[in-house]
Write a protein that holds these residues in place. Structure first.
Motif, PDB file in Angstrom:
ATOM      1  N   VAL A 366      -0.074 -25.393  40.097  1.00 28.74           N
ATOM      2  CA  VAL A 366      -0.051 -26.443  39.069  1.00 28.74           C
ATOM      3  C   VAL A 366      -1.412 -27.112  38.940  1.00 28.74           C
ATOM      4  O   VAL A 366      -1.882 -27.396  37.835  1.00 28.74           O
ATOM      5  CB  VAL A 366       1.036 -27.482  39.411  1.00 28.74           C
ATOM      6  CG1 VAL A 366       1.037 -28.602  38.370  1.00 28.74           C
ATOM      7  CG2 VAL A 366       2.404 -26.820  39.483  1.00 28.74           C
ATOM      8  N   GLU A 367      -2.082 -27.374  40.064  1.00 29.85           N
ATOM      9  CA  GLU A 367      -3.366 -28.079  40.015  1.00 29.85           C
ATOM     10  C   GLU A 367      -4.438 -27.291  39.287  1.00 29.85           C
ATOM     11  O   GLU A 367      -5.409 -27.864  38.776  1.00 29.85           O
ATOM     12  CB  GLU A 367      -3.851 -28.390  41.438  1.00 29.85           C
ATOM     13  CG  GLU A 367      -3.013 -29.437  42.178  1.00 29.85           C
ATOM     14  CD  GLU A 367      -1.685 -28.862  42.662  1.00 29.85           C
ATOM     15  OE1 GLU A 367      -1.540 -27.620  42.635  1.00 29.85           O
ATOM     16  OE2 GLU A 367      -0.802 -29.649  43.047  1.00 29.85           O
ATOM     17  N   SER A 369      -3.881 -25.395  36.618  1.00 28.78           N
ATOM     18  CA  SER A 369      -3.477 -25.142  35.229  1.00 28.78           C
ATOM     19  C   SER A 369      -4.338 -25.966  34.282  1.00 28.78           C
ATOM     20  O   SER A 369      -4.485 -27.184  34.439  1.00 28.78           O
ATOM     21  CB  SER A 369      -2.007 -25.499  35.030  1.00 28.78           C
ATOM     22  OG  SER A 369      -1.644 -25.372  33.677  1.00 28.78           O
ATOM     23  N   LEU A 374       0.961 -28.269  28.872  1.00 30.53           N
ATOM     24  CA  LEU A 374       1.414 -29.255  29.847  1.00 30.53           C
ATOM     25  C   LEU A 374       0.835 -30.636  29.551  1.00 30.53           C
ATOM     26  O   LEU A 374       1.523 -31.653  29.659  1.00 30.53           O
ATOM     27  CB  LEU A 374       1.028 -28.812  31.256  1.00 30.53           C
ATOM     28  CG  LEU A 374       1.740 -27.557  31.797  1.00 30.53           C
ATOM     29  CD1 LEU A 374       1.236 -27.234  33.198  1.00 30.53           C
ATOM     30  CD2 LEU A 374       3.254 -27.756  31.809  1.00 30.53           C
ATOM     31  N   VAL A 390       6.007 -31.162  37.121  1.00 29.55           N
ATOM     32  CA  VAL A 390       5.986 -29.700  37.169  1.00 29.55           C
ATOM     33  C   VAL A 390       5.829 -29.285  38.624  1.00 29.55           C
ATOM     34  O   VAL A 390       4.885 -29.701  39.301  1.00 29.55           O
ATOM     35  CB  VAL A 390       4.845 -29.122  36.311  1.00 29.55           C
ATOM     36  CG1 VAL A 390       4.876 -27.598  36.374  1.00 29.55           C
ATOM     37  CG2 VAL A 390       4.974 -29.600  34.871  1.00 29.55           C
ATOM     38  N   THR A 391       6.757 -28.476  39.085  1.00 33.43           N
ATOM     39  CA  THR A 391       6.729 -27.972  40.459  1.00 33.43           C
ATOM     40  C   THR A 391       6.719 -26.453  40.417  1.00 33.43           C
ATOM     41  O   THR A 391       7.592 -25.847  39.788  1.00 33.43           O
ATOM     42  CB  THR A 391       7.950 -28.462  41.248  1.00 33.43           C
ATOM     43  OG1 THR A 391       8.031 -29.885  41.159  1.00 33.43           O
ATOM     44  CG2 THR A 391       7.858 -28.046  42.713  1.00 33.43           C
ATOM     45  N   SER A 392       5.738 -25.853  41.069  1.00 32.30           N
ATOM     46  CA  SER A 392       5.655 -24.393  41.055  1.00 32.30           C
ATOM     47  C   SER A 392       4.732 -23.934  42.173  1.00 32.30           C
ATOM     48  O   SER A 392       3.878 -24.692  42.654  1.00 32.30           O
ATOM     49  CB  SER A 392       5.122 -23.892  39.707  1.00 32.30           C
ATOM     50  OG  SER A 392       5.077 -22.483  39.680  1.00 32.30           O
ATOM     51  N   THR A 398       9.178 -21.647  38.657  1.00 31.57           N
ATOM     52  CA  THR A 398       8.655 -22.926  38.163  1.00 31.57           C
ATOM     53  C   THR A 398       9.815 -23.848  37.821  1.00 31.57           C
ATOM     54  O   THR A 398      10.852 -23.407  37.308  1.00 31.57           O
ATOM     55  CB  THR A 398       7.777 -22.719  36.921  1.00 31.57           C
ATOM     56  OG1 THR A 398       6.690 -21.845  37.263  1.00 31.57           O
ATOM     57  CG2 THR A 398       7.204 -24.035  36.413  1.00 31.57           C
ATOM     58  N   VAL A 400      10.342 -27.478  35.703  1.00 28.72           N
ATOM     59  CA  VAL A 400       9.794 -28.510  34.825  1.00 28.72           C
ATOM     60  C   VAL A 400      10.858 -29.586  34.662  1.00 28.72           C
ATOM     61  O   VAL A 400      11.980 -29.292  34.237  1.00 28.72           O
ATOM     62  CB  VAL A 400       9.394 -27.942  33.456  1.00 28.72           C
ATOM     63  CG1 VAL A 400       8.907 -29.067  32.540  1.00 28.72           C
ATOM     64  CG2 VAL A 400       8.324 -26.878  33.607  1.00 28.72           C
TER      65      VAL A 400
END
Length: 421
Positions: A366-367, A369, A374, A390-392, A398, A400
């Motif tokens: 995520v960091e 992206s 988003l 957002v967690t992935s 993923t 959301v």
């Protein structure tokens, strides 16, 4: 007449040379100076006429007329041509000092001219100090002239000396007071000018900020509507072309999806350019809108989609925000996730509405992206007081989660009040 500079602006006792700031253009000051100059010219004419018609001929009479003529001529030159190289404003003041002293010695009718011409020492002197010095000089010369004429008589001490000193003191005090008033006027004008410039700069900044915010809003709307629709059309067109030889029925279904998506894009484009009043993309309940979107997604992609959608009642901006978050998440699943299943859960919570979208795809960091989608979702939800989480991770799919605060419904409020009683 008021003295005029070469630039065409009136000069006065509060000129740029005297005060620093530009001369005031207030109609009151201009009218006052015009009236005072008129009085000066009337007095000059009356004194000249009086000297010419009263008393017998003699050297004193001709000398007084000559002195008055020098004063009038000098004033006329300075009045009409303030930048004359021969008769400058200070030259006129020296002529006035000597002329009044000589007339005080030769004639007794100098007093009116002394009173009326006192403002000239503020008009033409460049500084307060110079004005005060010239007033002191003219007071000294006139008293000296009368003293030479009358001697140290009782009339000189009780009348001439006292009245002349009082008039000179009043002239100094009035000049200082008027100067202070005009300086305050200059300061107010300067502050008003600065305020107007600051207001103009603030207005321009607001306009630039508004234009930037509108561009950002339009970019987000285009990304969430037209761009997503075109991306879907491209994917469907490629799939339909590839399936024409082997699965014509399925290709025909995909062509119908292309047609529907194109019609929706056209409607959204009309909304964006203002030819339509409102978007109908999120018309109806949120659950029905999301269900139609998920059915279309499952039909176009062939992925397994599970949906748990509560019948949530919310306003149009909230419905559009939830729909755009769903569309962006599904678009990311289609383009990047390589998932086989997608889950969508819409629930009503005490604090608001939660929309959760999950997939079992390849995931991402995520960091790292940098996508516009988003960022657009976060800003869209933030405008309504919501948030996006957002967690992935790579290989784990993923999640959301979109949260929107909602006003409690009437039934919920009633239940809450009953529980508190």
């Amino acid at each position: 007449m008021i003295p005029w500079s070469r630039a065409g602006s009136p000069t006065n006792p509060f000129s740029a040379a005297a005060l620093g700031p530009p001369a005031p253009t207030d109609p009151f000051w201009v009218a006052t100076l015009r009236r005072w100059n008129t009085v000066c010219w009337v007095l000059f004419g009356a004194m000249a006429l009086g000297l010419a018609t009263t008393g017998g001929p003699g050297p004193d009479r001709y000398a007084a007329l000559a002195l008055l003529g020098c004063v009038i001529l000098s004033y006329a030159v300075v009045d009409r041509r303030p930048h004359n190289r021969v008769v400058r404003p200070h030259t006129y003041l020296w002529v006035l000092v000597l002329g009044l002293g000589g007339m005080a010695y030769l004639r007794s009718g100098y007093a009116a001219l002394f009173i009326v011409t006192l403002p000239h020492f503020w008009l033409f002197a460049r500084t307060v100090r110079a004005s005060t010095v010239f007033i002191g000089l003219v007071t000294g010369t006139t008293l000296t002239g009368r003293w030479l004429q009358e001697g140290w008589s009782a009339e000189f001490l009780s009348s001439t000396l006292v009245s002349t000193l009082v008039v000179a003191a009043v002239g100094v005090l009035m000049g200082l007071w008027v100067r202070a008033v005009v300086e305050q006027s200059h300061e107010r004008a300067r502050l008003i000018g600065e305020l107007e410039r600051a207001q103009l700069q603030l207005s321009e900044a607001h306009q630039r900020q508004g234009a930037a915010e509108e561009r950002e809003r339009m970019a987000r709307e285009i990304h969430d509507t037209l761009a997503q629709g075109f991306a879907s059309i491209i994917v469907l067109a490629e799939a339909a072309r590839a399936g024409l030889p082997t699965a014509p029925d399925h290709s025909a279904q995909q062509l119908r999806s292309i047609e529907n998506t194109a019609r929706e894009n056209l409607a959204e484009a009309r909304v964006l350019v203002g030819s339509a009043q409102h978007s109908h993309a999120a018309a109806g309940s949120v659950a029905d809108t999301l269900r139609r979107t998920l059915d279309r997604f499952a039909e176009d992609t062939g992925l397994a989609v599970s949906a748990e959608l509560d019948d949530v009642d919310c306003d149009q901006p909230a419905r559009i925000a939830l729909l755009r978050c769903t569309q962006e998440s599904l678009s990311n699943v289609r383009k990047h996730a390589a998932a086989s299943t997608v889950g969508v859960v819409l629930t009503r919570q005490p604090f608001g509405v939660e929309l959760e979208i999950t997939d079992d795809g390849r995931g991402f960091v995520v960091e790292e992206s940098q996508g516009f989608g988003l960022v657009g979702m976060r800003k869209r939800l933030a405008e309504l007081g919501g948030r996006l989480t957002v967690t992935s991770s790579v290989g784990d799919g993923t999640r959301v989660l979109a949260v929107l605060p909602m006003i409690p419904e009437e039934g919920e409020v009633a239940v809450g009040v009953a529980g508190m009683s």
